[in-house]
Design an enzyme around this catalytic site. Structure first.
Site, PDB file in Angstrom:
ATOM      1  N   THR A  91       0.315  -1.131  -3.370  1.00 44.75           N
ATOM      2  CA  THR A  91       0.459  -0.499  -2.055  1.00 44.75           C
ATOM      3  C   THR A  91       1.367   0.712  -2.228  1.00 44.75           C
ATOM      4  OG1 THR A  91       0.176  -2.568  -0.868  1.00 44.75           O
ATOM      5  CG2 THR A  91       1.308  -0.804   0.304  1.00 44.75           C
ATOM      6  N   LYS A 167      -5.169   0.483   3.717  1.00 45.73           N
ATOM      7  CA  LYS A 167      -4.165  -0.560   3.492  1.00 45.73           C
ATOM      8  C   LYS A 167      -2.963  -0.361   4.421  1.00 45.73           C
ATOM      9  CE  LYS A 167      -1.462  -3.666   1.570  1.00 45.73           C
ATOM     10  NZ  LYS A 167      -1.587  -5.063   1.996  1.00 45.73           N
ATOM     11  N   LYS A 236       9.519  -0.410   4.383  1.00 43.30           N
ATOM     12  CA  LYS A 236       9.062   0.618   3.444  1.00 43.30           C
ATOM     13  C   LYS A 236       7.638   1.045   3.777  1.00 43.30           C
ATOM     14  CE  LYS A 236       6.876  -0.112  -0.028  1.00 43.30           C
ATOM     15  NZ  LYS A 236       6.171  -0.680  -1.166  1.00 43.30           N
TER      16      LYS A 236
END
Lengths: 288, 288, 288, 288
Positions: A91, A167, A236
């Site tokens: 990711t 994603k 994050k």
């Protein structure tokens, strides 16, 4: 296929095991030593370059910095025995994915973006949902690997970064769902209705989906440890969403709220708890 | 049971029909005339007072103003043939529910809050989820009626307004889900991924629940007419959420964002479209 | 004093001129050539290294990338004729200021953070407000330079980045003021009150300060070109605020709103207009 | 002129005294008894109706409920000795102002909206800023009264509610200024800069206006008691802003943030402190 696997965290280990189980030859490498030896049936190699070779190399690292450090700063793209394709499953930011796509193109290596949805237990069951984008032929060639790791591979266009955008969009929706449950729970508690009663009903009916059921149960039980998906990691990801949204000129007010509330949670010591702890912010702000 | 049913909109009509189907005797009344005659097997009555009688009276009106007008200003609580209990099923404010509970207590009539989740098609199938709060014995007595109209009755405490708080919390989560999909879709489109591709994947996996599937399909197809749940009605409900949250001192930043974006949609002419049209705000703001 | 001045944009040029006017010897260098020659009384030099020398070197560059490129990547800190102190006056990130402070410390060069408040006309009049942080003795030594450029130097602690935090806090308050005026103006217009009438009154009484008067006049007249402080630049600064806030765990919901609305403005083609154009977002969203 | 003054809180008392000082004949009435007797030179009367008479009646009550109770429910508009005009100076909702304008029109009494900016000390000095809207001739007739109470009367159109919209817009900007200072202060503190240092500089330069200086000093000193303008009162006004904005279809994201943070402050026990205590929310959320 002859595969190199780089990045053996909880997710990577489980994914590599599924590849081995499916009959692929898997060389494994990890930044912290020792882990590679634990994977039964894999061949531990001493350098990232040895793993970055064969029919395909797979990277499953924790963040932009790790991937950049191993691949770009590690000079892997200039090496001799380069892989037939690079399946980039971490990711990462949309910007890094764009940068890597350009670098790989110059180096003549096929680059496929293929991040996943699913926790370690889904990875261990080969039940990940994989979102892939990039050159169609390259994705095709990676098919046997993707099939070994996931339930289904969803295709999203020819630019590898599009898979990363998908994603991030999914993670944004996931964190939004937690925030909505958190606010709704604080609202209900403010009127004397236990959060668990509210969430049991809603996640058993209108919102009967894996995300709501899973996080709803955590919120109902105020169970935030051990972390499945850590709150700081979620923060994050929302940061990555905001930056990619800015690049595409998309205002995202929900993401802005998530950012503030995740910071609030971290400021109150919940950064290492599960992302579900985001739900405690609404309650705390209501003075309870 | 001998039941009076007040409020024959799309929901009320379907619910009354299920009561008749279950063998109850149902007197029906509606503010706009003509509708009562259409319900096969019901006994149309000429005044709200005639309906507000029998073993139980059920109200299913459009909003606070309608309910207040019929019940309070209409003087029904002072009438002679008052009902054994009042099943208040409209989506109303927490404050009005509290006021009505007090008024009914003084008048000696059992008052049960019992709003529902489900659209007219669910009502027609007797498949509503009913959330009930109030005196336990009164809810018990209403059991045969609730069972005829809904799949399940969820119980939420002894204060009738708690059921309304739950209903509003659910609608808040629903509108939040649409907003999250709208922002995610605009984000994806900003990176060249069609909204339909993103939402098909997410509502088929992590978010595979009725709310996400239904609204996700509308957003994917940009299909906002005819309205199932009207956007202006959703805006009204978020207003009720915000006022009830204020009364309980609960900050709800997501609800604040929803409020602004629903106003934005209304200001751009989408008030009479389906609530799913909220998703267009994020796209418009991104300049597309 | 013998000064090197790097960065001759509209601000830098005016500041260098004031230094010359005050009797200092000023070598000047700019990334784009040609500009250095225009400054009467200055000595144009051919490389940044020649300017980064003498009693003090001053940098006034447009952003992090420019400063990093010239100072760090340009290898200036390793050069021979290094300056007695580096007065870093650009509006840069807190993170870069921290990094530069560390690098300078290792190189044995005093580093003072000294960004300014004021537009080019204030710079031309020597009427800037300078916010300085860093080693007290170094700031003392820079006194004659600071006095030549500004009305007043405000001191903020011994860590150079603290001055940058103050500068960003000020810009955040400035953009917030514009947003507040924009929303208030849209609100007033929604009730038939011309924005100019509202803002003339408020900026002549409770809000009679330079920021409100200046931006209020632009909003009242819908005059957004030519840009004084460009909107895209303002968006960049709010980005710096958000990142520095995240590093210090400070939720800033107003900054989140500003971010979205600045993106909205950019998405609608106003990025190159004056920051005051932020006020048009509220009006557009209200459907006018 | 022969004036009746209704509402003798801290503001009303000071305003009535200025009228007397200017030579007007002033009958005074207050809901809580005793206060009327304290105003030197005024004629206390026993009923609101006796005050609602003469050349002009002035109302300065605390909120919608008080004004509605005295004027509408008190039946003053049907009384015999009705005033030549009604100068409505309370901070009330736009909706109530519209309703009152209509009622007065039917009753044949001139109705002028004339809320004020200024605290009790400004009222005592006759230094209020008065914002007036309504029939021009009526405002003209009220001139001697307005001049006695205020420094300046600002005119805003012919619909009385427009003055209330302006008053609410001003209060919205005021609370926004406090929030911006609060977030900026928390940001600065997060980087080791004392809030007082930051705010002294900014409110002495770019933001050198009464609102910023006054509230900035309170925030700098963390001095929130006794309240000048109570926080709960500010929350009420932001509620009025949001409702009036909704009626005019104006999204106001800053107002939404203010709403949440004022609720947060109230939930943490600061409702009875000064509005400046809103600034503590940002600090608390940052974990300090």
């Amino acid at each position: 296929m002859d595969v190199g696997f780089i990045g053996l965290g909880r997710m990577g280990r489980a994914m590599a095991a599924k590849l081995i189980e499916a009959g692929h030859t898997v060389r494994v490498w990890n930044r912290s030593p020792g882990v590679a030896q634990e994977i039964v049936g894999a061949t531990p190699v001493g350098t990232a370059a040895e793993a970055f070779a064969g029919d395909a190399a797979i990277t499953m690292l924790s963040d932009d910095a790790a991937l950049r450090s191993v691949i770009v700063e590690g000079g892997l793209l200039d090496g001799a025995g380069r892989p037939g394709l690079h399946l980039s499953m971490s990711t990462i930011s949309v910007a890094l994915a764009q940068e890597l796509a350009a670098i790989h193109a110059r180096a003549g290596i096929a680059y496929v973006g293929a991040p996943v949805f699913g926790r370690p237990d889904a990875a261990a069951a080969g039940a990940l949902n994989i979102v892939a984008a990039g050159d169609a032929a390259a994705i095709e060639r990676a098919g046997p690997l993707l099939d070994a790791m996931g339930t289904k591979t969803w295709r999203f266009g020819t630019e590898p970064h599009q898979a990363n955008a998908v994603k991030l969009a999914g993670n944004f929706m996931l964190v939004s769902a937690i925030e909505a449950m958190g606010e709704a729970a604080a609202f209900a508690e403010g009127h004397g209705v236990p959060a668990a009663d509210l969430l049991t009903m809603l996640t058993g009916t209108l919102f009967a989906s894996p995300v709501y059921k899973g996080y709803g149960a955590s919120i109902s039980a105020s169970r935030y440890e051990p972390p499945g998906f850590g709150l700081r990691l979620g923060a994050k990801d929302i940061g990555l969403v905001l930056r990619a949204a800015e690049a595409a000129n998309v205002p995202m007010p929900f993401a802005g709220v998530l950012r503030d509330n995740l910071i609030d949670a971290i400021a109150h010591g919940d950064g290492d708890k599960d992302l579900a702890a985001l739900a405690t912010v609404a309650t705390r702000r209501s003075g309870r």
